[in-house]
Design an enzyme around this catalytic site. Structure first.
Site, PDB file in Angstrom:
ATOM      1  CG  HIS A   1      -2.082  -0.950   1.046  1.00  0.00           C
ATOM      2  ND1 HIS A   1      -2.951  -0.876  -0.001  1.00  0.00           N
ATOM      3  CD2 HIS A   1      -2.474  -2.002   1.786  1.00  0.00           C
ATOM      4  CE1 HIS A   1      -3.842  -1.839   0.117  1.00  0.00           C
ATOM      5  NE2 HIS A   1      -3.566  -2.540   1.187  1.00  0.00           N
TER       6      HIS A   1
ATOM      7  CE  LYS B   1     -13.483   4.858   2.325  1.00  0.00           C
ATOM      8  NZ  LYS B   1     -14.669   4.824   1.457  1.00  0.00           N
TER       9      LYS B   1
END
Length: 889
Positions: A160, A555
């Site tokens: 990532h 999120k």
């Protein structure tokens, strides 16, 4: 806005540095590295650069300690007053400083670890030896030994894009670390340490002249090779060293002369080259290549290890007679490679154990070069040969040679096999559904369908060439039904064709959103009755892996509700597994930032629900976290020891009882926090126009231009839809804006809803989950800055949203300080507090430079061409802020 005089500036900086209360050796390192950087800026920077850097440094320190609007405005004016060329150089200078400070801090940690290891009798429960002793006192030595020998720690490295520094920069910093070691040794020995300084300044000059930004995004293969550097430089030797230290702590003086108690408990996984969810650059071809690169590295390591041990195993047959099994092994090896065996026998007369190891090294080399006549079929055959040598040595009265370096090599083969890292494939459930619909529709196959099917052929190829452990875990992102998991087996049959041998697959659900976490137990209860799952459970003694995503749930509902939902999901999944007689391993998809599950892993493990760990812990390690935890051998060993100790202690009755009791006692607090925090989070993110406002007040869009990783920042849609924005840029953008919203938003409202300060303080003392949450928020808020956050929020035109954010920040800060009974954030964690305070003014300088670049880039209209110099300044500042804050993604 009067600028400080030269004398005032020197006095201010001196007082600030003195207040940091650094350990003396670290203070010396920071001062030396800073002064050498200053020399480089004078010599290699443009005229006046050093003076401008000092002006901004002094101003941001003044603003940090003074806290008046005037002091902050003066620092901002200095940053805004630079030409873009000078701002570029200043940003690079501060970024270089952070690299050097990080190095000094890391080196101090290594010093502290060495001093700790030199102290006798240490058995704290944050080491495996200490945890084993504590567990023995609770459950008895026999039960504790059983748990120790079934321990499993499984870090999975991912690519990532949060490691903002280039490998060239990392390599330069590693060389500097060696020079600091050399300088320390010279000081200890009373030698002239000043002779090391020219080497250091040369390396710092190299660091300064090295382009800090990548010219292009790295390819997936580049990312594979970056992770291989960690293996070569650290993990290959550090992991067996961990096993050895634990064995020494438990067996004492007998360690190394008796069979080890410790069994190899580390397994390394990798998504690098296998994770194709949203990354079109990871293809089946890349997956094959990634497996090949990893195998090349581990086989080369084992070949050199066998050579080294063999050369040193000069035991004469008269003092150390070979066993019959060893002589039989020699006959087999000589028959397979007669010329080499004859030559080795000449060089090793009457040294039977030595010559076996030297021929073994040749067989490992043949395995690496694919010489079928000589190659080992699999790691088990190599282990059999090594154990024959070991048993012969024991029988001949040479146990220290049997259980010394030879045991290290056996541990390495048991840990890494011929594959090094267990390569895992990940793909989105929606892709599988689309491909199956196309296949079952009978039309022509699209490029996507062919690629998805080719992945299964690649898995079969990797298993055939490097062994079944080399690949086989297949993770389904956004698992929302049992059918999503069964689809993997359907696709495998389509890919391999009728009658073909299918690859061995462990299909792992990844539950990410709040709704998916709640649905997880029902999905699992259904899928284990599918034929392929039943067959795999039977073949693996009913072992099952389940992955939990920290990013999207945060999120989705905010960090507070997500943490509580993750705990509840784990508790329910663990209870279901226990009832179903399944050996469960929960796989934690944690990132480096607080909004993605970051923070100390060992405290998080100890806060898990009862029976959700049971001696097995798997997690993702990504971005800058990989290099922070595994880049230095001493730190890597300490990290593995700490985490494994927590895994062992997590299932201790005392720990499980504490978590169970606290969850019941504070259930009403959890319910109130969940409801209030989620409502507050929705008030923000569900406000009309929130998504474009978020993109305006953070550098979210610009982060996509930074060549951090191979993966795109979004899943293809515009910023109008937060659902398709990846969690990484969501967190990274808030961090860059010095708001860190993804790590704390909603906790202040949640604590206010509970309202009982005394009870919350009691919860902080008694409830590990709550304590971990509050501590992580404290760190996140300490790295935020309200004054700079306000300037980012001013980039947007939504005062209502800006006030909502700032109000929640102040409320959360106030409540966290009250709950932790401090006067300011991190009062109860002085080392961490010192590290944050030491960096903050310097991060502020980079934030001010980033703000001026953002304002310039946002000032034009769509018809105005972008300014490449301002874009470069922005990206330089992003890299610098990431280096300064450290846990960014």
């Amino acid at each position: 806005m009067r600028e400080l005089t030269h004398t005032e500036a020197i006095d201010l900086v001196g007082r600030f540095e003195a207040a940091e209360e650094l350990p003396e050796q670290m203070r010396s390192d920071v001062r030396l590295l800073g002064s050498l950087l200053g020399r480089v800026l004078r010599e290699s920077g443009s005229p006046g650069l050093y003076e401008d850097v000092e002006r901004l440094r002094t101003a941001t320190i003044h603003a940090y300690t003074d806290e008046t609007p005037e002091a902050f405005a003066r620092a901002a004016a200095i940053a805004d007053g630079f030409t873009v060329e000078r701002a570029d150089e200043v940003a690079r200078a501060f970024t270089a400083y952070f690299h050097l400070v990080n190095l000094a801090e890391e080196h101090q940690r290594v010093r502290a670890l060495r001093e700790r290891d030199g102290r006798p009798g240490r058995s704290a429960t944050d080491s495996i030896a200490g945890a084993y002793a504590q567990l023995s006192s609770e459950v008895g030595e026999e039960a504790a030994l059983t748990r120790l020998q079934s321990l499993r720690f499984h870090p999975v490295f991912t690519a990532h894009p949060t490691e903002a520094r280039r490998r060239a920069v990392s390599s330069s910093i590693r060389r500097l670390a060696e020079f600091i070691d050399e300088r320390d040794a010279a000081i200890r020995d009373g030698a002239d340490s000043a002779r090391i300084e020219p080497k250091m300044i040369e390396e710092i000059d190299t660091l300064w002249r090295t382009a800090p930004l990548r010219a292009e995004k790295p390819s997936p293969t580049d990312e594979v090779r970056a992770v291989m550097a960690i293996f070569d430089e650290t993990l290959y030797t550090a992991v067996p060293d961990v096993y050895r230290r634990i064995d020494e702590a438990i067996q004492g003086a007998d360690a190394g002369s008796r069979p080890p108690i410790v069994r190899p408990f580390v397994r390394v996984g990798s998504w690098v080259g296998g994770d194709r969810d949203g990354n079109p650059f990871v293809t089946a071809k890349v997956t094959r290549k990634a497996a090949g690169i990893a195998s090349e590295h581990v086989l080369l390591g084992l070949e050199r290890t066998a050579q080294r041990i063999g050369r040193g195993l000069t035991l004469d047959a008269t003092t150390t007679p070979p066993s019959d099994a060893l002589l039989a092994l020699w006959r087999r090896l000589r028959a397979a490679d007669e010329d080499a065996a004859t030559e080795i026998a000449k060089r090793s007369p009457n040294e039977p154990h030595r010559r076996i190891l030297l021929v073994v090294a040749r067989k490992i080399a043949a395995t690496r070069t694919r010489d079928a006549d000589l190659a080992y079929r699999d790691p088990e055959h190599l282990l059999a040969d090594l154990r024959t040598v070991q048993e012969s040595l024991v029988a001949a009265g040479a146990p220290r040679q049997a259980y010394g370096q030879l045991q290290h090599m056996i541990w390495q083969v048991e840990t890494y096999g011929f594959h090094l890292a267990e390569l895992e494939v990940r793909q989105h459930s929606a892709v599988h559904r689309a491909v199956l619909a196309e296949l079952e529709g009978g039309g022509s196959r699209s490029e996507q369908t062919e690629e998805v099917l080719e992945v299964f052929r690649a898995i079969a190829f990797v298993q055939e060439r490097f062994g079944p452990r080399a690949a086989g875990r297949y993770i389904v992102s956004f698992t929302q039904s049992a059918a999503d998991l069964a689809n993997v087996h359907k696709l495998a049959r389509h890919a391999m064709g009728d009658g073909a041998t299918l690859p061995v697959l462990d299909v792992i659900p990844l539950f990410e959103t709040f709704a998916d976490l709640q649905a997880a137990p029902a999905i699992l209860a259904e899928v284990v009755h599918h034929p392929e799952f039943e067959a795999r459970l039977d073949a693996t003694d009913r072992r099952l892996e389940v992955m939990l995503g920290y990013s999207d749930s945060s999120k989705d509902v905010g960090p507070v509700a997500a943490n509580l939902a993750l705990y509840e999901a784990q508790a329910k999944i663990a209870a279901w597994a226990d009832e179903s007689r399944i050996e469960l391993t929960l796989f934690h998809g944690r990132g480096g930032a607080l909004g993605r599950g970051g923070g100390p892993a060992n405290s998080a493990i100890l806060a898990q629900p009862p029976h959700s760990v049971d001696g097995r812990f798997k997690l993702t390690e990504q971005g800058e976290v990989i290099f922070a935890r595994y880049g230095d051998p001493a730190i890597a060993m300490r990290h593995i020891d700490q985490v494994a100790a927590a895994v062992l202690m997590a299932s201790a009755p005392s720990n499980e009882d504490r978590n169970r009791d606290a969850a019941e006692r504070y259930a009403d607090v959890a319910a109130a926090m969940d409801e209030a925090s989620r409502a507050r989070f929705f008030e923000l993110v569900k406000a009309p126009g929130f998504a474009p406002w978020f993109a305006t007040v953070t550098p979210m869009e610009e982060l996509g231009n930074l060549a951090l990783g191979s993966r795109p920042a979004r899943r293809g849609l515009s910023v109008e839809s937060l659902e398709d924005l990846r969690a990484i840029p969501w967190v990274f953008a808030w961090t860059q804006a010095r708001i860190n919203l993804a790590g704390w938003f909603g906790l202040g409202t949640a604590l206010e809803a509970v309202g009982d300060e005394h009870r919350l303080r009691q919860a902080y003392a008694d409830w590990p989950l709550f304590r971990t949450l509050v501590d992580n928020v404290a760190m996140s808020l300490a790295k935020a800055d309200a004054r700079i956050a306000r300037r980012y929020l001013d980039l947007g035109d939504r005062d209502d949203l800006a006030e909502l954010v700032m109000g929640e920040m102040l409320l959360t800060r106030s409540w966290v300080i009250r709950v932790t009974a401090g006067k300011e954030l991190l009062d109860n964690k002085p080392v961490l507090q010192r590290a944050v305070k030491m960096r903050s003014p310097y991060v502020d300088a980079l934030s001010l430079l980033q703000l001026r670049a953002l304002r310039s880039l946002r000032s034009g209209d769509e018809a105005t061409p972008s300014d490449p110099e301002q874009e470069r300044l922005l990206l330089l500042s992003v890299s610098g802020v990431a280096a300064g804050l450290q846990n960014t993604g």
